[in-house]
Enzyme design. Structure first.
Site, PDB file in Angstrom:
ATOM      1  N   LYS A 111       0.809  -1.222   0.000  1.00 22.02           N
ATOM      2  CA  LYS A 111       0.000   0.000   0.000  1.00 22.02           C
ATOM      3  C   LYS A 111       0.843   1.274   0.000  1.00 22.02           C
ATOM      4  O   LYS A 111       0.347   2.337  -0.335  1.00 22.02           O
ATOM      5  CB  LYS A 111      -0.952   0.022   1.208  1.00 22.02           C
ATOM      6  CG  LYS A 111      -2.109  -0.963   1.086  1.00 22.02           C
ATOM      7  CD  LYS A 111      -3.226  -0.623   2.054  1.00 22.02           C
ATOM      8  CE  LYS A 111      -4.404  -1.570   1.883  1.00 22.02           C
ATOM      9  NZ  LYS A 111      -5.485  -1.293   2.854  1.00 22.02           N
ATOM     10  N   LYS A 192      -4.415 -11.094  -6.420  1.00 19.67           N
ATOM     11  CA  LYS A 192      -5.652 -11.469  -5.729  1.00 19.67           C
ATOM     12  C   LYS A 192      -6.813 -10.597  -6.193  1.00 19.67           C
ATOM     13  O   LYS A 192      -6.611  -9.452  -6.594  1.00 19.67           O
ATOM     14  CB  LYS A 192      -5.450 -11.406  -4.212  1.00 19.67           C
ATOM     15  CG  LYS A 192      -5.666 -10.064  -3.607  1.00 19.67           C
ATOM     16  CD  LYS A 192      -5.649 -10.089  -2.094  1.00 19.67           C
ATOM     17  CE  LYS A 192      -5.716  -8.626  -1.670  1.00 19.67           C
ATOM     18  NZ  LYS A 192      -5.708  -8.321  -0.309  1.00 19.67           N
ATOM     19  N   LYS A 195     -11.197  -5.208  -4.745  1.00 17.26           N
ATOM     20  CA  LYS A 195     -12.105  -4.125  -5.118  1.00 17.26           C
ATOM     21  C   LYS A 195     -11.340  -2.889  -5.562  1.00 17.26           C
ATOM     22  O   LYS A 195     -11.912  -1.982  -6.153  1.00 17.26           O
ATOM     23  CB  LYS A 195     -13.027  -3.794  -3.943  1.00 17.26           C
ATOM     24  CG  LYS A 195     -12.299  -3.529  -2.634  1.00 17.26           C
ATOM     25  CD  LYS A 195     -13.171  -3.833  -1.403  1.00 17.26           C
ATOM     26  CE  LYS A 195     -12.321  -3.843  -0.138  1.00 17.26           C
ATOM     27  NZ  LYS A 195     -12.927  -4.500   0.996  1.00 17.26           N
TER      28      LYS A 195
HETATM   29  P1  TYM Z   1     -10.336  -6.632   4.057  1.00 18.35           P
HETATM   30  O1  TYM Z   1     -11.447  -5.665   4.338  1.00 18.35           O
HETATM   31  O2  TYM Z   1      -9.309  -6.258   3.078  1.00 18.35           O
HETATM   32  O3  TYM Z   1     -10.926  -8.010   3.629  1.00 18.35           O
HETATM   33  C1  TYM Z   1     -11.916  -8.661   4.410  1.00 18.35           C
HETATM   34  C2  TYM Z   1     -11.700 -10.157   4.410  1.00 18.35           C
HETATM   35  O4  TYM Z   1     -11.763 -10.671   3.082  1.00 18.35           O
HETATM   36  C3  TYM Z   1     -10.616 -11.461   2.824  1.00 18.35           C
HETATM   37  N1  TYM Z   1     -10.268 -11.342   1.400  1.00 18.35           N
HETATM   38  C4  TYM Z   1     -10.103 -12.372   0.556  1.00 18.35           C
HETATM   39  N2  TYM Z   1     -10.194 -13.703   0.735  1.00 18.35           N
HETATM   40  C5  TYM Z   1      -9.973 -14.496  -0.341  1.00 18.35           C
HETATM   41  N3  TYM Z   1      -9.673 -14.022  -1.575  1.00 18.35           N
HETATM   42  C6  TYM Z   1      -9.564 -12.693  -1.799  1.00 18.35           C
HETATM   43  N4  TYM Z   1      -9.278 -12.238  -3.014  1.00 18.35           N
HETATM   44  C7  TYM Z   1      -9.785 -11.801  -0.702  1.00 18.35           C
HETATM   45  N5  TYM Z   1      -9.770 -10.455  -0.571  1.00 18.35           N
HETATM   46  C8  TYM Z   1     -10.064 -10.184   0.714  1.00 18.35           C
HETATM   47  C9  TYM Z   1      -9.531 -10.894   3.726  1.00 18.35           C
HETATM   48  O5  TYM Z   1      -8.517 -11.830   3.973  1.00 18.35           O
HETATM   49  C10 TYM Z   1     -10.325 -10.553   4.964  1.00 18.35           C
HETATM   50  O6  TYM Z   1     -10.491 -11.689   5.788  1.00 18.35           O
HETATM   51  N6  TYM Z   1      -7.176  -6.100   7.896  1.00 18.35           N
HETATM   52  C11 TYM Z   1      -8.462  -6.666   7.497  1.00 18.35           C
HETATM   53  C12 TYM Z   1      -9.616  -6.150   8.299  1.00 18.35           C
HETATM   54  C13 TYM Z   1      -9.491  -6.301   9.776  1.00 18.35           C
HETATM   55  C14 TYM Z   1      -9.600  -7.516  10.512  1.00 18.35           C
HETATM   56  C15 TYM Z   1      -9.470  -7.152  11.884  1.00 18.35           C
HETATM   57  C16 TYM Z   1      -9.779  -8.847  10.149  1.00 18.35           C
HETATM   58  C17 TYM Z   1      -9.308  -5.301  10.678  1.00 18.35           C
HETATM   59  N7  TYM Z   1      -9.304  -5.819  11.931  1.00 18.35           N
HETATM   60  C18 TYM Z   1      -9.532  -8.107  12.877  1.00 18.35           C
HETATM   61  C19 TYM Z   1      -9.837  -9.799  11.148  1.00 18.35           C
HETATM   62  C20 TYM Z   1      -9.709  -9.428  12.508  1.00 18.35           C
HETATM   63  C21 TYM Z   1      -8.704  -6.319   6.046  1.00 18.35           C
HETATM   64  O7  TYM Z   1      -8.172  -5.371   5.517  1.00 18.35           O
HETATM   65  O8  TYM Z   1      -9.641  -7.047   5.446  1.00 18.35           O
END
Ligand code: TYM
Length: 328
Positions: A111, A192, A195
């Site tokens: 990022k 991957k 969005k």
């Molecule tokens: P975020 O918002 O980017 O994504 C949310 C969840 O979706 C999963 N994910 C995917 N899984 C499979 N294939 C993909 N292409 C794909 N893209 C996204 C992510 O692994 C995630 O589980 N840092 C986290 C948010 C967060 C969080 C937390 C998660 C903040 N605090 C505490 C768990 C526990 C994030 O940016 O997810």
């Protein structure tokens, strides 16, 4: 009962990757565990957000949680910003984190790459995420593969805290799907599905219309040859589509392979599109009903209340263990 916590950012549209990698497991875990599912708006502002868009996206993601099948009677659904202990324990976790370990986080490297102004929030993002999890003494954290490194750091921080200040925090385990932990881009299976990809054809958004879904899948990149075999090394594009098929249909990868034995990509993609539509159409229907009902605000209020009770108790114990003088 054992506790589960996870979060999703309210930035942009959620994709099929978010659903398969994370949300689908939220729904699967809610009956057996005490669950906390939140929308991480404090994390979202680590990159610039337009206020009106943030507000709309936050409500949209909350409605998608419910539409995907999370039952607010079983699980607390809430906003990170509604429970101030996230920011508070986030600061404490920041003071326990080392610059070196934060610099090694691949999400930070991705990022911040090529940017001349990188917000400090992006750097300490993983410390706040650790606080999210540790506040609830979560045993399991359902996430996609890309969050594994953040989970590792969370475990290190919990261990570090317990070593310095005595046993206080539960060391969590990641809960990652066997198939679909990393759903890839439809135009390039080395990236991957995300969005933030400027090519909207590279991802399926959960609210894409059935026709858009069919179009995107028919245009998805495929590998040389015509066999439908799961072989991520040599057939990364088709293997990705098979993972999606497996998740939407409930068939194993072996069953998917057997089903399309001797058939070409055309037939496979047509059926895949129908599986994805059949998965998302009912979700979209429920989504519209929930948005219209206005029920989200009550759900988020109740969720925050449940979450806050647990978050408060942990924060008190943490502060006491660290030597903060508690208010009398
Ligand atoms: P975020 O918002 O980017 O994504 C949310 C969840 O979706 C999963 N994910 C995917 N899984 C499979 N294939 C993909 N292409 C794909 N893209 C996204 C992510 O692994 C995630 O589980 N840092 C986290 C948010 C967060 C969080 C937390 C998660 C903040 N605090 C505490 C768990 C526990 C994030 O940016 O997810």
């Amino acid at each position: 009962p054992l506790r589960v916590l996870s979060g999703i950012q309210p930035s942009g549209k959620l994709t099929l990757g978010n659903y398969i990698g994370a949300m689908k497991n939220f729904v699967a875990l809610q009956k057996e565990y005490e669950c906390f599912f939140m929308i991480v708006d404090l994390h979202a502002i680590t990159v610039p957000q337009e206020p009106a868009a943030l507000r709309e996206q936050t409500e949209a993601v909350a409605a998608l949680f419910i539409a995907a099948g999370i039952d607010p009677a079983h699980a607390a659904v809430f906003l990170q910003s509604h429970v101030p202990q996230h920011a508070e324990l986030g600061w404490i976790m920041t003071t326990l984190s080392y610059m070196g370990e934060l610099e090694r986080m691949t999400q930070f490297k991705d990022k911040s790459e090529g940017k001349d102004a990188v917000g400090a929030g992006l750097f300490v993002y993983p410390s706040l995420m650790a606080a999210d999890i540790l506040l609830y003494q979560a045993n399991l954290v359902p996430v996609g593969d890309d969050q594994k490194q953040h989970l590792e750091l969370t475990r290190d921080l919990a261990g570090r805290f317990n070593f310095k200040f005595g046993d206080t925090l539960t060391v969590p385990e990641p809960y990652i799907p066997k198939v679909g932990a990393r759903i890839m881009s439809l135009d390039d299976a080395s990236k991957k599905m995300s969005k933030s990809n400027p090519n909207v054809g590279s991802y399926i958004a959960l609210l894409d219309s059935p026709d858009d879904i069919r179009k995107k899948i028919s245009r998805a990149k495929t590998d040389l040859g015509r066999e439908i075999v799961f072989d991520p090394q040599n057939k990364p594009e088709v293997s990705n589509l098979m993972s999606i098929y497996s998740n939407c249909s409930g068939l194993s990868l072996e069953e998917v392979q057997a089903r399309f034995d001797g058939q070409g990509y055309g037939t496979f993609k047509k059926e895949l599109a129908e599986q994805v539509v059949a998965t998302l159409e009912p979700l979209q229907q429920r989504y519209r009903e929930i948005r219209e009902s206005g029920a989200i605000h009550d759900i988020l209020r109740d969720g925050a209340e449940k979450a806050q009770a647990v978050a408060e108790a942990t924060t008190r114990r943490v502060k006491e263990a660290m030597g903060f003088l508690l208010p009398g």
